[in-house]
Design a protein around this motif. Structure first.
Motif, PDB file in Angstrom:
ATOM      1  N   VAL A   1     -68.595  38.415 -12.743  1.00  0.00           N
ATOM      2  CA  VAL A   1     -68.537  39.746 -12.137  1.00  0.00           C
ATOM      3  C   VAL A   1     -68.168  40.819 -13.148  1.00  0.00           C
ATOM      4  CG1 VAL A   1     -67.337  41.171 -10.442  1.00  0.00           C
ATOM      5  CG2 VAL A   1     -68.032  38.838  -9.846  1.00  0.00           C
ATOM      6  N   VAL A   2     -67.143  40.574 -13.949  1.00  0.00           N
ATOM      7  CA  VAL A   2     -66.677  41.590 -14.897  1.00  0.00           C
ATOM      8  C   VAL A   2     -67.663  41.742 -16.051  1.00  0.00           C
ATOM      9  CG1 VAL A   2     -64.849  42.229 -16.500  1.00  0.00           C
ATOM     10  CG2 VAL A   2     -64.272  41.190 -14.282  1.00  0.00           C
ATOM     11  N   ARG A   3     -68.084  40.629 -16.622  1.00  0.00           N
ATOM     12  CA  ARG A   3     -68.960  40.677 -17.786  1.00  0.00           C
ATOM     13  C   ARG A   3     -70.325  41.282 -17.449  1.00  0.00           C
ATOM     14  NH1 ARG A   3     -70.849  35.143 -20.326  1.00  0.00           N
ATOM     15  NH2 ARG A   3     -72.376  35.363 -18.635  1.00  0.00           N
ATOM     16  N   ASP A   4     -70.894  40.897 -16.294  1.00  0.00           N
ATOM     17  CA  ASP A   4     -72.228  41.365 -15.910  1.00  0.00           C
ATOM     18  C   ASP A   4     -72.194  42.529 -14.922  1.00  0.00           C
ATOM     19  OD1 ASP A   4     -73.334  39.436 -17.505  1.00  0.00           O
ATOM     20  OD2 ASP A   4     -73.614  37.999 -15.871  1.00  0.00           O
ATOM     21  N   PHE A   5     -70.992  43.011 -14.596  1.00  0.00           N
ATOM     22  CA  PHE A   5     -70.797  44.131 -13.679  1.00  0.00           C
ATOM     23  C   PHE A   5     -71.597  43.920 -12.388  1.00  0.00           C
ATOM     24  CE2 PHE A   5     -71.332  48.663 -12.268  1.00  0.00           C
ATOM     25  CZ  PHE A   5     -69.984  48.887 -12.012  1.00  0.00           C
ATOM     26  N   PHE A   6     -71.223  42.866 -11.660  1.00  0.00           N
ATOM     27  CA  PHE A   6     -71.845  42.511 -10.381  1.00  0.00           C
ATOM     28  C   PHE A   6     -73.358  42.290 -10.517  1.00  0.00           C
ATOM     29  CE2 PHE A   6     -68.099  45.089  -9.465  1.00  0.00           C
ATOM     30  CZ  PHE A   6     -67.384  44.246  -8.629  1.00  0.00           C
ATOM     31  N   GLY A   7     -73.793  41.862 -11.688  1.00  0.00           N
ATOM     32  CA  GLY A   7     -75.200  41.568 -11.911  1.00  0.00           C
ATOM     33  C   GLY A   7     -76.034  42.721 -12.410  1.00  0.00           C
ATOM     34  N   PHE A   8     -75.480  43.937 -12.440  1.00  0.00           N
ATOM     35  CA  PHE A   8     -76.257  45.110 -12.834  1.00  0.00           C
ATOM     36  C   PHE A   8     -76.658  45.082 -14.311  1.00  0.00           C
ATOM     37  CE2 PHE A   8     -74.317  46.801  -8.955  1.00  0.00           C
ATOM     38  CZ  PHE A   8     -75.410  47.403  -8.364  1.00  0.00           C
ATOM     39  N   ASP A   9     -75.909  44.353 -15.134  1.00  0.00           N
ATOM     40  CA  ASP A   9     -76.267  44.259 -16.546  1.00  0.00           C
ATOM     41  C   ASP A   9     -77.375  43.247 -16.805  1.00  0.00           C
ATOM     42  OD1 ASP A   9     -74.411  46.143 -17.206  1.00  0.00           O
ATOM     43  OD2 ASP A   9     -72.859  44.720 -17.823  1.00  0.00           O
ATOM     44  N   ASN A  10     -77.759  42.531 -15.764  1.00  0.00           N
ATOM     45  CA  ASN A  10     -78.759  41.476 -15.912  1.00  0.00           C
ATOM     46  C   ASN A  10     -79.989  41.822 -15.072  1.00  0.00           C
ATOM     47  OD1 ASN A  10     -80.196  39.148 -16.296  1.00  0.00           O
ATOM     48  ND2 ASN A  10     -78.750  37.809 -15.226  1.00  0.00           N
ATOM     49  N   VAL A  11     -80.932  42.526 -15.664  1.00  0.00           N
ATOM     50  CA  VAL A  11     -82.160  42.890 -14.953  1.00  0.00           C
ATOM     51  C   VAL A  11     -83.041  41.653 -14.838  1.00  0.00           C
ATOM     52  CG1 VAL A  11     -84.223  44.326 -14.952  1.00  0.00           C
ATOM     53  CG2 VAL A  11     -82.050  45.252 -15.791  1.00  0.00           C
ATOM     54  N   GLN A  12     -83.359  41.241 -13.615  1.00  0.00           N
ATOM     55  CA  GLN A  12     -84.135  40.029 -13.410  1.00  0.00           C
ATOM     56  C   GLN A  12     -85.633  40.291 -13.338  1.00  0.00           C
ATOM     57  OE1 GLN A  12     -81.899  37.600 -14.321  1.00  0.00           O
ATOM     58  NE2 GLN A  12     -82.921  36.387 -12.773  1.00  0.00           N
ATOM     59  N   ASN A  13     -86.033  41.264 -12.542  1.00  0.00           N
ATOM     60  CA  ASN A  13     -87.457  41.468 -12.326  1.00  0.00           C
ATOM     61  C   ASN A  13     -87.715  42.899 -11.868  1.00  0.00           C
ATOM     62  OD1 ASN A  13     -90.176  40.877 -12.152  1.00  0.00           O
ATOM     63  ND2 ASN A  13     -90.025  39.679 -10.274  1.00  0.00           N
ATOM     64  N   VAL A  14     -88.793  43.478 -12.363  1.00  0.00           N
ATOM     65  CA  VAL A  14     -89.234  44.807 -11.946  1.00  0.00           C
ATOM     66  C   VAL A  14     -90.721  44.733 -11.626  1.00  0.00           C
ATOM     67  CG1 VAL A  14     -89.505  47.237 -12.577  1.00  0.00           C
ATOM     68  CG2 VAL A  14     -87.525  45.934 -13.408  1.00  0.00           C
ATOM     69  N   ARG A  15     -91.089  45.228 -10.477  1.00  0.00           N
ATOM     70  CA  ARG A  15     -92.513  45.299 -10.108  1.00  0.00           C
ATOM     71  C   ARG A  15     -92.902  46.749  -9.869  1.00  0.00           C
ATOM     72  NH1 ARG A  15     -95.794  45.928  -5.693  1.00  0.00           N
ATOM     73  NH2 ARG A  15     -97.848  44.909  -5.823  1.00  0.00           N
ATOM     74  N   LEU A  16     -93.975  47.181 -10.513  1.00  0.00           N
ATOM     75  CA  LEU A  16     -94.567  48.489 -10.281  1.00  0.00           C
ATOM     76  C   LEU A  16     -95.869  48.275  -9.528  1.00  0.00           C
ATOM     77  CD1 LEU A  16     -94.061  50.065 -13.839  1.00  0.00           C
ATOM     78  CD2 LEU A  16     -92.528  50.171 -11.861  1.00  0.00           C
ATOM     79  N   GLY A  17     -96.071  49.029  -8.448  1.00  0.00           N
ATOM     80  CA  GLY A  17     -97.240  48.786  -7.620  1.00  0.00           C
ATOM     81  C   GLY A  17     -97.883  50.049  -7.090  1.00  0.00           C
ATOM     82  N   LEU A  18     -99.178  49.949  -6.797  1.00  0.00           N
ATOM     83  CA  LEU A  18     -99.950  51.014  -6.164  1.00  0.00           C
ATOM     84  C   LEU A  18    -100.708  50.401  -4.991  1.00  0.00           C
ATOM     85  CD1 LEU A  18    -101.593  52.730  -9.286  1.00  0.00           C
ATOM     86  CD2 LEU A  18     -99.645  53.591  -7.980  1.00  0.00           C
TER      87      LEU A  18
END
Length: 280
Positions: free
Chosen positions: A73-90
């Protein structure tokens, strides 16, 4: 000559008046039994819904998921420091019933092509009590992996059935089938699920959402049924979707095949979707 001109003018005025009356009657008939929309967006959280874009409307989406919120939790700030996946769509509404879309996910660099068609749409009179849509998706892994192209292809098909029971509560079931030509793990390449999704509208601007992916029959070894809880925020031109989910994926076939976390055991992550509609 003067009489003829007067007669022509009267006839034209009469035609204009009749046309206006007929147009008004047509508008009145069109709202006698309006369609009922159970959901605000084409995608609930990751599941397709029976919501359809109007013809010539473009929906631009950004889907984002982070790391497990309860891990380091502290190191990754509740997971926000670890981007897992991003999808851009139209997604584009070709008609009021038929849309097509394309997207790209950062995970495995998957490009997906999808389409959705409305067979039936619920109406106010309950003459048509449910909405039923057909949805299909083709996914292609474009990340370099030295495999033949056919091994990088996955497909997904579903029948989305929804009903808005009242001004507050909507429910959908989403029988779906997914197939992978190749998976880097043991287990079946064919997956079946009876997806379930719901929405509780709190006001004209806020709605709570939930979705569940129970896999029916054989599953990929080590995977669990995915679950998500969300909050939709309607701002006019945008719909923001904030959610907690067990899966980092935004494509249904990958949610079925790759979810190895358990939501109620604390293995959940934060994510958000942004939907912006443009009229073309």
């Amino acid at each position: 000559m003067h009489i003829a001109k007067t007669s022509i003018l009267i006839i034209l005025l009469h035609l204009i008046t009749v046309s206006a009356v007929l147009a008004q009657m047509e508008r009145e008939r069109s709202v006698v039994n309006p369609k009922v929309d159970a959901f605000w967006t084409p995608t609930l959280i990751t599941q397709a819904t029976t919501h359809h874009l109007a013809a010539r409307n473009l929906n631009v989406t950004i889907m984002h998921s982070f790391g497990i919120a309860t891990s380091n939790v502290v190191r990754d700030f509740f997971g926000f420091d670890n981007v897992q996946n991003v999808r851009l769509g139209l997604d584009l509404g070709l008609t009021d019933r038929w849309s097509v879309g394309v997207g790209r996910s950062s995970q495995l660099n998957v490009v997906d092509i999808r389409t959705k068609y409305a067979l039936f749409q619920q109406d106010k009179s309950d003459k048509t009590p449910v909405s039923i849509s057909l949805k299909g998706d083709l996914g292609i892994v474009t990340q370099e992996n030295r495999r033949p192209l056919e091994d990088d292809i996955s497909t997904q098909a579903s029948v989305v059935i929804s009903r808005k029971f009242n001004d507050t509560f909507s429910l959908q079931v989403n029988p779906m089938y997914a197939h992978f030509n190749y998976l880097n793990t043991t287990g079946t390449y064919d997956l079946f699920s009876l997806g379930i999704g719901s929405s509780v509208q709190l006001s004209n601007r806020f709605a709570l959402t939930a979705e569940y992916y129970p896999v029916v029959g054989d599953r990929v070894e080590g995977t669990n049924n995915a679950f998500s809880l969300g909050l939709n925020i309607q701002t006019g031109g945008h719909v923001f979707q904030l959610f907690f989910t067990s899966s980092e994926w935004h494509l249904e076939q990958y949610v079925l095949a790759n979810n190895d976390n358990q939501f109620w055991a604390g293995d959940f992550r934060f994510g958000f979707n942004v939907n912006r509609i443009f009229g073309l």
